[in-house]
Structures are given as C-alpha cells and as structure tokens.
Write a protein that holds these residues in place. Structure first.
Motif, PDB file in Angstrom:
ATOM      1  N   GLY A  76       0.817  -1.209   0.000  1.00 31.86           N
ATOM      2  CA  GLY A  76       0.000   0.000   0.000  1.00 31.86           C
ATOM      3  C   GLY A  76       0.849   1.257   0.000  1.00 31.86           C
ATOM      4  N   GLN A  77       1.920   1.258   0.784  1.00 33.92           N
ATOM      5  CA  GLN A  77       2.802   2.420   0.844  1.00 33.92           C
ATOM      6  C   GLN A  77       3.491   2.665  -0.496  1.00 33.92           C
ATOM      7  OE1 GLN A  77       2.958   4.556   3.508  1.00 33.92           O
ATOM      8  NE2 GLN A  77       1.264   3.242   4.164  1.00 33.92           N
ATOM      9  N   MET A  78       3.928   1.597  -1.143  1.00 28.45           N
ATOM     10  CA  MET A  78       4.609   1.752  -2.430  1.00 28.45           C
ATOM     11  C   MET A  78       3.623   2.124  -3.539  1.00 28.45           C
ATOM     12  SD  MET A  78       7.639   1.516  -1.530  1.00 28.45           S
ATOM     13  CE  MET A  78       8.315   1.807  -3.157  1.00 28.45           C
ATOM     14  N   ASN A 129       8.860  -5.007   0.785  1.00 32.96           N
ATOM     15  CA  ASN A 129       9.117  -4.524   2.152  1.00 32.96           C
ATOM     16  C   ASN A 129      10.434  -3.756   2.219  1.00 32.96           C
ATOM     17  OD1 ASN A 129       6.969  -5.451   4.047  1.00 32.96           O
ATOM     18  ND2 ASN A 129       7.501  -7.468   3.279  1.00 32.96           N
ATOM     19  N   ILE A 130      11.466  -4.272   1.573  1.00 33.13           N
ATOM     20  CA  ILE A 130      12.764  -3.596   1.550  1.00 33.13           C
ATOM     21  C   ILE A 130      12.645  -2.254   0.819  1.00 33.13           C
ATOM     22  CG2 ILE A 130      15.133  -3.733   0.671  1.00 33.13           C
ATOM     23  CD1 ILE A 130      14.923  -6.796   1.071  1.00 33.13           C
ATOM     24  N   TYR A 186      12.949   3.613   0.194  1.00 33.43           N
ATOM     25  CA  TYR A 186      12.331   4.822  -0.360  1.00 33.43           C
ATOM     26  C   TYR A 186      11.915   5.809   0.731  1.00 33.43           C
ATOM     27  CZ  TYR A 186       9.265   7.876  -3.048  1.00 33.43           C
ATOM     28  OH  TYR A 186       8.675   8.977  -3.629  1.00 33.43           O
ATOM     29  N   TYR A 187      11.177   5.326   1.719  1.00 35.51           N
ATOM     30  CA  TYR A 187      10.635   6.228   2.738  1.00 35.51           C
ATOM     31  C   TYR A 187      11.638   6.531   3.858  1.00 35.51           C
ATOM     32  CZ  TYR A 187       5.926   5.854   0.765  1.00 35.51           C
ATOM     33  OH  TYR A 187       4.826   5.921  -0.053  1.00 35.51           O
ATOM     34  N   PHE A 188      12.220   5.470   4.421  1.00 34.54           N
ATOM     35  CA  PHE A 188      13.082   5.656   5.594  1.00 34.54           C
ATOM     36  C   PHE A 188      14.440   6.248   5.221  1.00 34.54           C
ATOM     37  CE2 PHE A 188      15.951   4.162   8.984  1.00 34.54           C
ATOM     38  CZ  PHE A 188      15.276   4.648  10.095  1.00 34.54           C
ATOM     39  N   ILE A 189      15.016   5.790   4.100  1.00 32.93           N
ATOM     40  CA  ILE A 189      16.355   6.247   3.708  1.00 32.93           C
ATOM     41  C   ILE A 189      16.293   7.444   2.766  1.00 32.93           C
ATOM     42  CG2 ILE A 189      18.502   5.599   2.561  1.00 32.93           C
ATOM     43  CD1 ILE A 189      18.057   2.742   3.549  1.00 32.93           C
ATOM     44  N   LYS A 190      15.606   7.314   1.633  1.00 32.02           N
ATOM     45  CA  LYS A 190      15.602   8.384   0.636  1.00 32.02           C
ATOM     46  C   LYS A 190      14.833   9.612   1.098  1.00 32.02           C
ATOM     47  CE  LYS A 190      14.672   9.337  -4.249  1.00 32.02           C
ATOM     48  NZ  LYS A 190      14.212   8.773  -5.548  1.00 32.02           N
ATOM     49  N   LEU A 191      13.592   9.426   1.582  1.00 33.76           N
ATOM     50  CA  LEU A 191      12.763  10.561   2.023  1.00 33.76           C
ATOM     51  C   LEU A 191      13.017  10.949   3.479  1.00 33.76           C
ATOM     52  CD1 LEU A 191       9.310   9.780   0.321  1.00 33.76           C
ATOM     53  CD2 LEU A 191      11.250  11.102  -0.560  1.00 33.76           C
ATOM     54  N   GLU A 192      13.833  10.143   4.178  1.00 30.71           N
ATOM     55  CA  GLU A 192      14.245  10.415   5.558  1.00 30.71           C
ATOM     56  C   GLU A 192      13.052  10.588   6.511  1.00 30.71           C
ATOM     57  OE1 GLU A 192      16.919  13.729   5.474  1.00 30.71           O
ATOM     58  OE2 GLU A 192      18.528  12.593   4.512  1.00 30.71           O
ATOM     59  N   LYS A 193      12.080   9.700   6.367  1.00 26.94           N
ATOM     60  CA  LYS A 193      10.927   9.717   7.282  1.00 26.94           C
ATOM     61  C   LYS A 193      11.300   8.926   8.533  1.00 26.94           C
ATOM     62  CE  LYS A 193       7.250  10.411   3.885  1.00 26.94           C
ATOM     63  NZ  LYS A 193       6.740  11.656   4.473  1.00 26.94           N
ATOM     64  N   ARG A 194      11.966   9.615   9.461  1.00 26.20           N
ATOM     65  CA  ARG A 194      12.504   8.942  10.648  1.00 26.20           C
ATOM     66  C   ARG A 194      12.110   9.629  11.952  1.00 26.20           C
ATOM     67  NH1 ARG A 194      18.655   9.094   8.230  1.00 26.20           N
ATOM     68  NH2 ARG A 194      18.166   8.187   6.190  1.00 26.20           N
ATOM     69  N   PRO A 222       6.218   2.695  10.921  1.00 27.52           N
ATOM     70  CA  PRO A 222       5.661   2.239   9.640  1.00 27.52           C
ATOM     71  C   PRO A 222       6.688   2.086   8.526  1.00 27.52           C
ATOM     72  CG  PRO A 222       5.144   4.553   9.969  1.00 27.52           C
ATOM     73  CD  PRO A 222       5.756   4.061  11.252  1.00 27.52           C
ATOM     74  N   TYR A 223       7.797   2.837   8.596  1.00 29.00           N
ATOM     75  CA  TYR A 223       8.738   2.845   7.492  1.00 29.00           C
ATOM     76  C   TYR A 223      10.010   2.037   7.742  1.00 29.00           C
ATOM     77  CZ  TYR A 223       5.613   6.561   6.039  1.00 29.00           C
ATOM     78  OH  TYR A 223       4.489   7.288   5.700  1.00 29.00           O
ATOM     79  N   LEU A 224      10.149   1.466   8.939  1.00 29.88           N
ATOM     80  CA  LEU A 224      11.294   0.605   9.236  1.00 29.88           C
ATOM     81  C   LEU A 224      10.853  -0.677   9.941  1.00 29.88           C
ATOM     82  CD1 LEU A 224      14.342   0.113   9.224  1.00 29.88           C
ATOM     83  CD2 LEU A 224      14.464   1.289  11.448  1.00 29.88           C
TER      84      LEU A 224
END
Length: 441
Positions: A62-64, A366-367, A372-380, A387-389
């Motif tokens: 869903g996220q992707m 999942n990877i 995309y979200y946790f590393i590239k967009l830095e949603k941390r 949700p992103y890790l």
C-alpha cells in the motif's frame, strides 16, 4: 489495430471485488486436505500465521502504491526505489506467479469438472476455461469486474451455507460435538515447523492483494484507493480462510472418514449436506476458479504491459493497448497460450513455481519501503520509524521464513527460472554496462 491507453474507471468497491475474486475464497476448501496433512490437523493456525505475515507485506504494498501508482506492481516499486536491474529480477520472478497462476486455476477447475463429468477429458475443460476468460478479458476490464462481482456473491453464499450446515452438524453431535475445540486451541504437542510449512502453502490463497496493484493505472484516485483495497482484501480474505478452516476442523477432527485428502472438502460437503450441498459446492468451486482465472489473467497481462512499455519485453507486442477495448490484447492471448501448457502438466508441478516468486517479490517490496521512505525521504522523526522501518522489517522476516519453508522442488525450479532471468538481464544490459530499458531514459 490502433494503439490506445489504459483508462481510469475502477472504484474502491470494484478493486476489492477484483482482489477477492483473484483470491477465490472457496480455494480454502480445495487446499484444506493438503494443509491438514502438512500441519497435522492445525489448519486454522496455518491460515492465521499466513494472514499476519501478509498483513505486514500488504501494508508495504500500500505504501509503495501511494508512491508509484503503476501497473508494474513489485517490478516498478523495486526498480524505482532500489535499482532497475534488481527491479527487473523481481519482475522476472513474479512472472512465475502471473503466468502460471491462471494455468493452475484452470487445471484445478478442470480436475473437479472431470471428476463430476468423467466423459469429458480434462484438456477439454482447460481449453474452455482459457477461451471464456480470454474473451471476457478482451471485452474490457469493467466487464471482468462485473462478472467477478456476480461470482463473488455466489461464492459467499456457498461458504455461508457450508458453514451453517457444518455448525448445525457439530451441535448435533458430529465431530468435536461442540464449537470450542480444546485440541485446536491448545496446540498441544504440535511443533511450529509443520504450521510454518502449511502457512507457506496457505499464502498461495493471498495472492489477490498484490494483484490489485497492477490495476493502479485503471483505478480512480489510485494513491488512496489501492492501499485501502489492499488492506481490506487481506483482512476479509484472512478472516474467511481462518473461519472456514476452523469450522472444517471441528466438523471432521480426523481424516479416518475421508477417502481422498485432495477432495476432502467435497467429501465433507456430502457428509454434512448430502447431494444438495455437494452439488452447490462443486458449482461454487468451479465458478470461483472461473472468477480467479479472469482476475489472474488480467493481472498478468498488466504486468507484461508494464514490462513491454518499458522495453524490457518486446514493446510492439507486450506494450500494446487495443484502442477500442483499452486492453493489452496480445498479453491476454499470450497468457492464454501459456495456459494450454496445462494440458501436459500436473497441478503439483505447476504450483511449485508460484510461491517462489511471490515470497521474493513480497520481501523486496518490504525492503523498498525502507529504501524509499526511511532512507531516501528520511521519514525517521518521532514514530515514523515504525511504519517505514519496523513494519517492513517484520514483513521481510516473515516472508523469508515462509520462503525457507517451501519444498525443495519449488526452490529448484524457481532457482532455474531466476538464473534464466539473470542471463537475460545480462543480455539486456550488455553485461551490466548500462541500465535495463525500464529506467534508462
């Protein structure tokens, strides 16, 4: 023929019906006997574990889908978030699902019909399935979803009647004799490995949730609609599978009364409902196979279209959309031709391909969320790491566990297919001196 394009017209309700039809809820009856033997009688737990595992992966899908609402599904997600070459390999492995799943569906339907009508050979039923589903799909996606809706309603009615008759029989002394099974709920003396092996098989029933992502380019507001549909399909399907498995378990606690485990549910239908339920059950199962075949062929055609449009496969053939019907007509015909191979194959051989590609694509989606979200967009910040890790990491662990529980034939055949894909990728990229066509522009 003139070239056209995919048209956005599907609603949330239609997408959900498409996904549930793809899953074919009645397939829980068709695989119950096999799962009973694999899990030592603890089938509900196999479906429960599979549901939990698929919910984590469904969330990642869903996220992707929000980020990349494309007909390419996992192939596109991995290409965009990780690397085009890796995306190609994931797309190649998941082709096992989308090319062979319609074949398996048509094979199962043909086997049941041959049992009921032995004067007609199995190959004839396979041809009939292929012709009907291909023609309906060529007419257009809205015709496919409308037909799936009618068949889904009938499936649910059959399931409800089956459950009611089983419960009535149990309350009148059959099987466990009561609705709460201490044996099943206790999990006494049963190791976890048979349940994991059963869950790996049970995940075959959940392939519908990821298939709906291939409809992203034909869905209204896909960034919102597709993620909602994915989660709802997984929850509804999982609930039905666990419920039916539990009811069957308390109705026939052991298989001493069953002659053929592959048709166990059909025999149970005869025991609890006589000729009426057995005839209704057979009708529902065959129609479920028809609806699932329609959806599987539709999704496979859309994945081939995405790869053809990108130039990974022949663009003039696989990237073609017929203008009037707005369907990838050559892809539908190609999958139909692949289905003819089913005349020469057994169900066990063809199914061994499917989950290999599914679990690989599930893990990499999942990877992709992490990349995309946790590393590239830095949603941390704050709780965004959950949700992103955390969620996708758990999804990867569960998918890998199920992958390792596959039988050796699935791993060998899947490994050979993957090697062929790697060789083709080397050809496309001239030994990795350039990117594959998908993102080379």
């Amino acid at each position: 023929m003139e070239q056209g394009e995919l048209k956005q017209s599907l609603s949330l309700y239609q997408v959900i019906m498409f996904g549930l039809a793809y899953m074919a809820p009645m397939i829980v009856f068709g695989t119950y006997g096999t799962l009973y033997e694999t899990t030592n009688g603890f089938v509900p737990y196999a479906y429960l574990f599979a549901t939990i595992a698929m919910l984590f992966t469904a969330y990642s899908y869903g996220q992707m889908a929000k980020a990349f609402p494309s007909a390419g599904s996992a192939y596109t997600f991995v290409s965009k978030s990780l690397h085009p070459s890796l995306g190609f390999m994931v797309g190649w492995t998941i082709l096992l699902d989308y090319l062979f799943l319609p074949l398996v569906i048509w094979l199962i339907g043909a086997e049941y019909l041959t049992t009921a009508f032995p004067m007609i050979p199995s190959w004839a039923w396979i041809i009939i399935f292929i012709v009907v589903t291909t023609l309906v799909n060529i007419i257009g996606i809205n015709t496919t979803t409308s037909m799936n809706l009618l068949i889904m309603i009938f499936q649910l009615l059959v399931i409800i009647i089956f459950i009611i008759l089983c419960i009535w029989s149990v309350m009148h002394g059959m099987g466990e004799g009561h609705l709460v099974s201490k044996h099943i709920l206790s999990l006494k003396d049963n190791p976890i490995s048979p349940i994991l092996a059963g869950a790996a098989i049970a995940c075959y029933s959940f392939l519908g949730f990821d298939a709906v992502t291939t409809l992203a380019e034909e869905t209204n507001d896909p960034r919102k609609t597709i993620p909602k549909a994915i989660m709802l399909i997984t929850i509804i399907g999982g609930f039905l599978f666990v419920l039916v498995a539990y009811v069957l378990s308390i109705t026939i606690p052991n298989f001493n009364a069953i002659h053929n485990t592959e048709s166990a549910a059909f025999e149970i239908a005869k025991i609890v409902g006589g000729n009426f339920l057995s005839a209704l059950f057979l009708s529902g199962l065959v129609l479920a196979q028809l609806a699932s075949g329609l959806s599987a062929q539709t999704s496979g055609a859309r994945l081939l279209y995405a790869m053809g449009r990108d130039g990974v496969l022949n663009k003039q053939i696989f990237g073609f959309i017929e203008r009037r019907s707005q369907t990838p007509i050559f892809n539908l015909l190609f999958i139909g031709v692949v289905g003819i191979v089913g005349v020469f194959m057994s169900i066990s051989t063809s199914t061994s391909f499917i989950n290999f590609g599914a679990f690989i694509s599930f893990a990499f989606v999942n990877i992709s969320v992490i990349a995309y979200y946790f590393i590239k967009l830095e949603k941390r910040k704050g709780l965004k790491w959950i949700p992103y890790l955390l969620v996708p990491v758990i999804g990867v662990i569960l998918d890998v566990s199920l992958f390792l529980s596959l039988d050796k034939h699935a791993l060998i055949l899947g490994g050979v297919w993957t090697c062929l894909g790697f060789l083709y990728l080397m050809y496309l990229t001239k030994c990795f001196s350039k990117l594959p066509p998908s993102l080379a522009i």
